[in-house]
Design a protein around this motif. Structure first.
Motif, PDB file in Angstrom:
ATOM      1  N   VAL A  26     -20.126 -38.562  15.109  1.00 34.09           N
ATOM      2  CA  VAL A  26     -21.129 -37.728  15.773  1.00 34.09           C
ATOM      3  C   VAL A  26     -22.527 -38.147  15.326  1.00 34.09           C
ATOM      4  O   VAL A  26     -22.699 -38.861  14.342  1.00 34.09           O
ATOM      5  CB  VAL A  26     -20.930 -36.226  15.493  1.00 34.09           C
ATOM      6  CG1 VAL A  26     -19.537 -35.776  15.905  1.00 34.09           C
ATOM      7  CG2 VAL A  26     -21.181 -35.903  14.026  1.00 34.09           C
ATOM      8  N   LEU A  27     -23.518 -37.706  16.059  1.00 36.92           N
ATOM      9  CA  LEU A  27     -24.904 -37.947  15.676  1.00 36.92           C
ATOM     10  C   LEU A  27     -25.294 -36.983  14.551  1.00 36.92           C
ATOM     11  O   LEU A  27     -24.656 -35.946  14.363  1.00 36.92           O
ATOM     12  CB  LEU A  27     -25.809 -37.741  16.895  1.00 36.92           C
ATOM     13  CG  LEU A  27     -25.651 -38.825  17.969  1.00 36.92           C
ATOM     14  CD1 LEU A  27     -26.266 -38.379  19.283  1.00 36.92           C
ATOM     15  CD2 LEU A  27     -26.300 -40.129  17.518  1.00 36.92           C
ATOM     16  N   GLN A  29     -27.441 -34.690  14.158  1.00 39.24           N
ATOM     17  CA  GLN A  29     -27.697 -33.276  14.444  1.00 39.24           C
ATOM     18  C   GLN A  29     -26.402 -32.471  14.569  1.00 39.24           C
ATOM     19  O   GLN A  29     -26.348 -31.312  14.197  1.00 39.24           O
ATOM     20  CB  GLN A  29     -28.531 -33.117  15.715  1.00 39.24           C
ATOM     21  CG  GLN A  29     -29.199 -31.736  15.788  1.00 39.24           C
ATOM     22  CD  GLN A  29     -28.802 -30.965  16.993  1.00 39.24           C
ATOM     23  OE1 GLN A  29     -28.776 -31.498  18.102  1.00 39.24           O
ATOM     24  NE2 GLN A  29     -28.493 -29.694  16.814  1.00 39.24           N
ATOM     25  N   GLN A  30     -25.361 -33.110  15.092  1.00 36.99           N
ATOM     26  CA  GLN A  30     -24.076 -32.420  15.231  1.00 36.99           C
ATOM     27  C   GLN A  30     -23.283 -32.395  13.937  1.00 36.99           C
ATOM     28  O   GLN A  30     -22.294 -31.680  13.829  1.00 36.99           O
ATOM     29  CB  GLN A  30     -23.209 -33.147  16.274  1.00 36.99           C
ATOM     30  CG  GLN A  30     -23.632 -32.971  17.708  1.00 36.99           C
ATOM     31  CD  GLN A  30     -22.857 -33.914  18.622  1.00 36.99           C
ATOM     32  OE1 GLN A  30     -22.898 -35.135  18.435  1.00 36.99           O
ATOM     33  NE2 GLN A  30     -22.157 -33.357  19.593  1.00 36.99           N
ATOM     34  N   LEU A 126     -31.434 -32.749  11.790  1.00 36.68           N
ATOM     35  CA  LEU A 126     -30.878 -34.098  11.740  1.00 36.68           C
ATOM     36  C   LEU A 126     -31.563 -34.947  10.676  1.00 36.68           C
ATOM     37  O   LEU A 126     -31.378 -36.169  10.641  1.00 36.68           O
ATOM     38  CB  LEU A 126     -30.976 -34.771  13.120  1.00 36.68           C
ATOM     39  CG  LEU A 126     -32.340 -34.761  13.805  1.00 36.68           C
ATOM     40  CD1 LEU A 126     -33.145 -35.979  13.405  1.00 36.68           C
ATOM     41  CD2 LEU A 126     -32.150 -34.739  15.306  1.00 36.68           C
TER      42      LEU A 126
END
Lengths: 350, 350
Positions: A26-27, A29-30, A126
Motif C-alpha cells: 500500500v501507499l 497514507q494507507q 503519509l
C-alpha cells in the motif's frame, strides 16, 4: 532490518513505498505503520521537526475522546510511536509540520538545501515521523504542537520554503489550508459569469481564504455562513462577504433558510461532521459543492444528494492544486481583512 | 403519539422531516430512527414491499461481520426494527426496494397510482420501512431480499414504474445503479474530444453500464479493470471495452501498472474499501475520478491526492441525475453485451 534497508536504498519510490512496513504494497497514507528511520534514501529529504500543526477535525476528535490536554498529548505520542506517522485512527486525518532541512539525498528533486526552513504540504498521514522529546513543550491544548524529532519527505512530496516577510506561525497557518482557496478559485472561474458563492464556516482559516478567493475569481453574491454572532461580526468587519448569515451548519433546514436563494457554488469549510445535507440544500440545481472538511462523510454526501433528488456536482476537496502555496500566501498579503482574522486567531490560540 | 402524528399531518415536509423521530431537526438519511407508520401523510405514497435490494458494500460488510446467512438475516431485521429504515451502521449505506403502490396521499406529486409496481430510486437509508414477515422467505444469502412489509415515499422522493418489457429482477438490478452510467455520460461528454476512460470494477453492474455509457458518450480508449481472469473473459466477450486488464483495485501500484498510460476519466465501481489511491494514480494530471463505490473513504481520497501531488478532480458519485432511470434501462435494451452480463449475474445469485 537496518542492513536490509541500506541494501534496498538504491531503489526508493517517489511515493515512499519503501517506507511502508505494514501492510505490504500500500501507499504510505494507507499504511498502518511506516519506517521513520531518519537516514535519507537517495531521493529523500530529512527534516528536523520544530512544530506539528494537527488537522482541526483530528484535534477536535482527540479532545472529545480523551478530555484533558495531558491525555491528548499521550494519545498523540502513542499514535506516532505505533504508526511511525501522525494519523488519527478515527478521522483518518493528520495535519502538517514545520521544520529545518537536516539532510538531502543526492537524487532529491525538491530543490531544498540543508538549513532551509520549510512547511510540509503533504499530510502527516503519509509522513514518516519520529518524536524525540516526548512532546515535553506541549500541554496538549490547541492544534499547534511544539515538537522535536525528525520527518521524511519523498521524491514526490511537496514542501514550501517559509517566506521571509511573514511570521512562521502565520505562514504555517495559511499553508495548512492552501488547497482550499486554490480550488475555490478554479471552480468559481469555471462556473460561468458572476456565480453566487456560499462558504460554510466562512470565519475559519480555509473559509476566509476561500471567501476572498471566490470574490477575486469573479463571484457575484458572496455569502458567509458562520455559527455565532461574534464570528459574524468579525467576518463583516473584515469585509470578506456581501452577506454574513448565522446558522448551525449541521442543521440542513436552518442552513437552507439562512442562505436563502440557493447558490451556484457552496464551499464546505466546517470541521465537524454532518454538514453534507445543508450544503446540498443550499446549492442550486446544476451547482457545485466543494467539500474541504476532513469530517465529510462520503456516503452522507452521495446518498444525501440522491435522497434529496439534488442534481449537484460534489467535489472532494483535493489539497493539491499546482501553485497553491504561493496563491494562498499572496491572498494573505493582499487582503488585510483575512490577515487580521488569521492574526486574531493566533492571539486566541497563544 | 398517534394523535400527535395525525394532528400534524397537514404540514408534512417534501424531504420527510416529519418522519424523523431522533435526533430532531435532521433529514431522514442522517436520522437514527424514523417513524415507519404505514399511513400516508398528504404528499406521501405508501408501498407494499416485495423485495429489498441491499447495497453491495452493505451486504458484504454484514456478511463479514455476522458470518452465516441466518445471522445476516437477524442483523437486517434488528436494524430495521430499531431504526425504522435499512441503513447499515458501519457503511452508512442501504440499497433500494421494489413494491406495489398501496396508498397515495391527495397531495403527492409523484404521479403514481394504487397498484403501480415501482422501484424506489432514493436510498433505503432514508426510506421509512416496516418488515412484517420476519424475512421468512430469505435465507440471508445474497443482496436480494424477498420481504413483506411497508415503505414510505416523500413528496421529493423518486420512484420508477417498472417497465413491462423487462423482467422485474433485471429492472431492479439496473435501477439500483442507474446514477453511475448517467453521471459517467455527463463527465465523459464534458472531458474534451475522445477522452480515455478506465472503469475499476468494469465487470460489475455499475461498472459494465458505465463502460458502455463512456463509449457512447464519445470516449476514445476504454479500459476495464477487473480482479479475475474469468471476469476479464466475460467483459471481453461482451465487447464492453477496448482493453481489459487484471489487477487488485486496492493495490495502487498494481492498478497504475495495469492501466498503463494514465486516463482522462477514471470511474470507481469496486465495492470494497481502499481503491482511492489506485484510481488517483491511474488518472492523468487534469483528469477526473468519479467515485461510485459506497466503500469510498473521503479522507483517503482527499489526502491521497494531496500526498501524491496529483492534480485530479474527484467527484462524489451522486446517485441522482435527471433521467437516470430511463437512461440506464435504455442502455440495457441497446447493449446485448451488458444485458448478458446482468442476466448471468442473476443466474449466479439465484
Amino acid at each position: 532490518m537496518t542492513e536490509g534497508i541500506d541494501a534496498g536504498r538504491r531503489a526508493g519510490s517517489p511515493y515512499g513505498l519503501h517506507r511502508v512496513l505494514d501492510p505490504a504494497g500500500v501507499l504510505p497514507q494507507q499504511a498502518g505503520c511506516l519506517d521513520a528511520d531518519p537516514r535519507p534514501w537517495p531521493d529523500e529529504v530529512v527534516l528536523d521537526v520544530e512544530r506539528l500543526n494537527l488537522d482541526a477535525a483530528s484535534y477536535r476528535q482527540l479532545r472529545e475522546e480523551h478530555g484533558s490536554g495531558a491525555a491528548v498529548r499521550s494519545a498523540v505520542l502513542r499514535i506516532v510511536e505505533e504508526r511511525g506517522k501522525m494519523q488519527n485512527p478515527v478521522t483518518g486525518s493528520g495535519g502538517m509540520l514545520l521544520g529545518t532541512v537536516r539532510a538531502v539525498g543526492p537524487d532529491s528533486p525538491l530543490g531544498l538545501r540543508v538549513g532551509d526552513r520549510v512547511a510540509t504540504l503533504v499530510s502527516l498521514t503519509l509522513t514518516p515521523l519520529r518524536i524525540t522529546d516526548g512532546l515535553a513543550d506541549w500541554d496538549g491544548e490547541g492544534e499547534q504542537v511544539p515538537c522535536r524529532g525528525t520527518a521524511v519527505l519523498f521524491g514526490r512530496s511537496i514542501a514550501a520554503v517559509l517566506p521571509a516577510d511573514l511570521p512562521d506561525a502565520l505562514s504555517l497557518s495559511v499553508l495548512d489550508v492552501c488547497g482550499a482557496p486554490a480550488l475555490t478559485d478554479r471552480v468559481v472561474r469555471a462556473a460561468g459569469p458572476s456565480p453566487s458563492v456560499c462558504v460554510l464556516g466562512g470565519g475559519g482559516k480555509s473559509g476566509s481564504l476561500s471567501l476572498v478567493a471566490a470574490r477575486r475569481a469573479g463571484a457575484g453574491r458572496v455569502v458567509a455562513l458562520v455559527p455565532f454572532e461574534s464570528e459574524a461580526a468579525a467576518v463583516l468587519a473584515a469585509g470578506l462577504a456581501d452577506e454574513v448569515v448565522i446558522a448551525d451548519a449541521r442543521n440542513p433546514v436552518a442552513v437552507a433558510e439562512a442562505v436563502g436563494a440557493p447558490v451556484d457554488v457552496t464551499v464546505v469549510c466546517v470541521d465537524v461532521p454532518g454538514c453534507e445535507h445543508g450544503a446540498i440544500l443550499a446549492t442550486a440545481p446544476g451547482g457545485t459543492v466543494i467539500f474541504f472538511s476532513m469530517a465529510t462523510s462520503f456516503s452522507a454526501a452521495a446518498l444525501g444528494a440522491e435522497g434529496l433528488a439534488a442534481d449537484v456536482r460534489m467535489l472532494v476537496g483535493n489539497g493539491y492544486v499546482p501553485g497553491h502555496a504561493e496563491f494562498a500566501l499572496d491572498l494573505l498579503r493582499a487582503e488585510p481583512g483575512v490577515r487580521a482574522l488569521f492574526e486574531a486567531r493566533e492571539r486566541q490560540t497563544a
